[in-house]
Write a protein that holds these residues in place. Sequence first.
Motif, PDB file in Angstrom:
ATOM      1  N   ARG A 261      54.548  -9.766  -0.021  1.00 29.42           N
ATOM      2  CA  ARG A 261      54.436  -8.682   0.951  1.00 29.42           C
ATOM      3  C   ARG A 261      55.627  -8.623   1.898  1.00 29.42           C
ATOM      4  N   MET A 262      56.106  -9.772   2.354  1.00 28.04           N
ATOM      5  CA  MET A 262      57.223  -9.792   3.298  1.00 28.04           C
ATOM      6  C   MET A 262      58.541  -9.398   2.653  1.00 28.04           C
ATOM      7  N   SER A 263      58.578  -9.400   1.332  1.00 26.71           N
ATOM      8  CA  SER A 263      59.838  -9.117   0.641  1.00 26.71           C
ATOM      9  C   SER A 263      59.817  -7.798  -0.112  1.00 26.71           C
ATOM     10  N   GLY A 264      58.922  -6.893   0.293  1.00 25.04           N
ATOM     11  CA  GLY A 264      58.988  -5.523  -0.196  1.00 25.04           C
ATOM     12  C   GLY A 264      58.110  -5.176  -1.363  1.00 25.04           C
ATOM     13  N   CYS A 265      57.194  -6.048  -1.759  1.00 27.41           N
ATOM     14  CA  CYS A 265      56.292  -5.709  -2.855  1.00 27.41           C
ATOM     15  C   CYS A 265      55.509  -4.440  -2.508  1.00 27.41           C
ATOM     16  N   SER A 266      55.425  -3.541  -3.468  1.00 27.25           N
ATOM     17  CA  SER A 266      54.819  -2.234  -3.220  1.00 27.25           C
ATOM     18  C   SER A 266      53.305  -2.226  -3.379  1.00 27.25           C
ATOM     19  N   MET A 267      52.702  -3.379  -3.628  1.00 27.68           N
ATOM     20  CA  MET A 267      51.251  -3.430  -3.797  1.00 27.68           C
ATOM     21  C   MET A 267      50.560  -3.372  -2.424  1.00 27.68           C
ATOM     22  N   PRO A 268      49.463  -2.633  -2.315  1.00 26.39           N
ATOM     23  CA  PRO A 268      48.757  -2.541  -1.029  1.00 26.39           C
ATOM     24  C   PRO A 268      47.946  -3.798  -0.754  1.00 26.39           C
ATOM     25  N   VAL A 269      47.663  -4.021   0.528  1.00 24.95           N
ATOM     26  CA  VAL A 269      46.779  -5.118   0.935  1.00 24.95           C
ATOM     27  C   VAL A 269      45.743  -4.556   1.897  1.00 24.95           C
ATOM     28  N   VAL A 270      44.673  -5.315   2.096  1.00 25.48           N
ATOM     29  CA  VAL A 270      43.712  -4.993   3.146  1.00 25.48           C
ATOM     30  C   VAL A 270      44.029  -5.884   4.340  1.00 25.48           C
ATOM     31  N   ILE A 271      44.285  -5.260   5.466  1.00 27.42           N
ATOM     32  CA  ILE A 271      44.718  -5.972   6.657  1.00 27.42           C
ATOM     33  C   ILE A 271      43.508  -6.391   7.499  1.00 27.42           C
ATOM     34  N   ASN A 272      43.758  -7.251   8.455  1.00 25.85           N
ATOM     35  CA  ASN A 272      42.794  -7.568   9.505  1.00 25.85           C
ATOM     36  C   ASN A 272      43.576  -7.769  10.793  1.00 25.85           C
ATOM     37  N   CYS A 273      43.015  -7.336  11.901  1.00 21.47           N
ATOM     38  CA  CYS A 273      43.685  -7.448  13.202  1.00 21.47           C
ATOM     39  C   CYS A 273      45.058  -6.777  13.165  1.00 21.47           C
ATOM     40  N   GLY A 274      45.184  -5.709  12.371  1.00 24.44           N
ATOM     41  CA  GLY A 274      46.446  -4.984  12.286  1.00 24.44           C
ATOM     42  C   GLY A 274      47.511  -5.671  11.470  1.00 24.44           C
ATOM     43  N   SER A 275      47.160  -6.707  10.723  1.00 21.40           N
ATOM     44  CA  SER A 275      48.160  -7.503  10.007  1.00 21.40           C
ATOM     45  C   SER A 275      47.735  -7.780   8.578  1.00 21.40           C
ATOM     46  N   ASN A 277      49.255 -10.060   6.691  1.00 17.58           N
ATOM     47  CA  ASN A 277      49.266 -11.514   6.551  1.00 17.58           C
ATOM     48  C   ASN A 277      47.947 -12.120   7.020  1.00 17.58           C
ATOM     49  N   GLN A 278      47.383 -11.549   8.084  1.00 20.17           N
ATOM     50  CA  GLN A 278      46.105 -12.065   8.565  1.00 20.17           C
ATOM     51  C   GLN A 278      44.966 -11.679   7.620  1.00 20.17           C
ATOM     52  N   GLY A 279      45.033 -10.466   7.059  1.00 19.64           N
ATOM     53  CA  GLY A 279      44.030 -10.077   6.071  1.00 19.64           C
ATOM     54  C   GLY A 279      44.059 -10.955   4.841  1.00 19.64           C
ATOM     55  N   ILE A 280      45.251 -11.331   4.414  1.00 15.62           N
ATOM     56  CA  ILE A 280      45.418 -12.224   3.264  1.00 15.62           C
ATOM     57  C   ILE A 280      44.910 -13.624   3.594  1.00 15.62           C
ATOM     58  N   THR A 281      45.248 -14.122   4.783  1.00 19.15           N
ATOM     59  CA  THR A 281      44.866 -15.475   5.185  1.00 19.15           C
ATOM     60  C   THR A 281      43.360 -15.605   5.358  1.00 19.15           C
ATOM     61  N   CYS A 282      42.716 -14.566   5.851  1.00 22.07           N
ATOM     62  CA  CYS A 282      41.258 -14.582   5.969  1.00 22.07           C
ATOM     63  C   CYS A 282      40.582 -14.641   4.606  1.00 22.07           C
ATOM     64  N   CYS A 283      41.229 -14.078   3.603  1.00 20.71           N
ATOM     65  CA  CYS A 283      40.575 -13.825   2.319  1.00 20.71           C
ATOM     66  C   CYS A 283      40.803 -14.905   1.269  1.00 20.71           C
ATOM     67  N   LEU A 284      42.053 -15.190   0.917  1.00 23.91           N
ATOM     68  CA  LEU A 284      42.336 -15.996  -0.275  1.00 23.91           C
ATOM     69  C   LEU A 284      41.826 -17.435  -0.202  1.00 23.91           C
ATOM     70  N   ALA A 305      33.044 -12.020   5.318  1.00 19.64           N
ATOM     71  CA  ALA A 305      32.725 -11.307   6.558  1.00 19.64           C
ATOM     72  C   ALA A 305      32.828 -12.244   7.752  1.00 19.64           C
ATOM     73  N   LEU A 306      32.320 -13.454   7.592  1.00 22.31           N
ATOM     74  CA  LEU A 306      32.408 -14.452   8.658  1.00 22.31           C
ATOM     75  C   LEU A 306      33.874 -14.734   8.999  1.00 22.31           C
ATOM     76  N   SER A 307      34.687 -14.936   7.970  1.00 15.79           N
ATOM     77  CA  SER A 307      36.106 -15.221   8.170  1.00 15.79           C
ATOM     78  C   SER A 307      36.799 -14.089   8.928  1.00 15.79           C
ATOM     79  N   ASP A 308      36.599 -12.867   8.472  1.00 13.47           N
ATOM     80  CA  ASP A 308      37.249 -11.717   9.094  1.00 13.47           C
ATOM     81  C   ASP A 308      36.822 -11.545  10.548  1.00 13.47           C
TER      82      ASP A 308
END
Length: 439
Positions: A261-275, A277-284, A305-308
Amino acid sequence: MSEDRDPQFCTEIRDRSLCEILNEELVCALGCTEPIAVAYAAALARATLAAEPQAMRVGCSGNIVKNVKSVTVPNSDGMHGIEAAATLGAVGGNADSALEVLETVTADDIARTRELLADRSYCTVELVEGVPNLYIKVTASADGHSAEVVIAEHHTNVVLRAFDDEVLEGSREADPALAVQEDNPAYAYLTIDAIVGFAEDGDIEGAREVLERQIELNDAISREGLERCWGAEVGRTLMETRGEGVACRARARAAAGSDARMSGCSMPVVINCGSGNQGITCCLPVVEYAAELGVDHERLLRALALSDLVAAHVKGYIGALSAFCGVVCAACGAGAAICWMRGGTREQIGGTIVNTLGNVGGIVCDGAKPSCAAKISAAVDAAILGCDMAMADRGFQAGEGLVKDTVEQTIASMGYVGRVGMKATDVEILNLMIGKTRV
């Protein structure tokens, strides 16, 4: 018993409120959310102008400058910076797509953007002081007309949109630079006790769709980060050097998503707290531990849900964009969810959060860039350690640093440092990044 004291009635309000928060926080974004927010503002300015701008001015808060400087703008063929994000948004962005504004950019749009950027006077950028940490103002002009768009506090929170002298959205009565979105009363239900209760037996149907989407999209970009060379390849490095145990996989899967994501990958992510990286960290990490522990899909969704929600609770004390690295908040959520899936008590879940904050709370944010993946790895590692300690009834005690008597007090204590105590740190980081301060 009156309705407002009926436990069932109160539980229903809690569940609706927490589902509302999840739907508000868990939205799709294409690329790092700060350059995307700039592109969105520019695309909205072009739509308001009803013409390609002949010139643009972009005013940004220091934190926007910091978080756009070093990341690749998605779907841009490798371009960086505020000027590139704004120009590409104005040329080929779709304002109706909000944080996926650059999803439909074409090769012709990229070529036109490069052509416009060759004229360094086309898009000018200035630092705006005395505004919220998240602040973007785009003024676009063409054929004697101008459009103005201001976003503040949240990545899609448009506080002013105007065409020439006509205000189409928001208001000029108050300084839009100081505008703050009204607090959502649902956030009053964010406590660790309420969040755990919701995960255990709450009605999650209102958030099921966004939770499923978070798993699908964030899992996909993580696999992309592990399969191909993106960024500093933190995730791949972890898998190659630290073994394939669940703790390593949890760190690597989250880091790999950020690598891409930080290097320009065009794949979408689901964010959390406007971020993202935070959406990814909550999830994986939660997904990896769920597979390791053999929990069923329903329990995985409740753990997520608890994590998010824990992440949103911790981050809420800090605010949007800070010198406090937000992935620590997300790691607190992931650690709490892992503890819950392992059968931890509410006290042990709270202990996991306290142990994580007592360890890595205060990691500095020096902008969005490839090293974010390494910070994710470190934060998730701290959360897993914090969980292991809590499950053994070990932990950091009140009075040790910023640790207080309860988990809620500790969250508030650390949040105060991030929101207030690190303001000066944030300024100095920005000054070093833009060359205003030399060492």
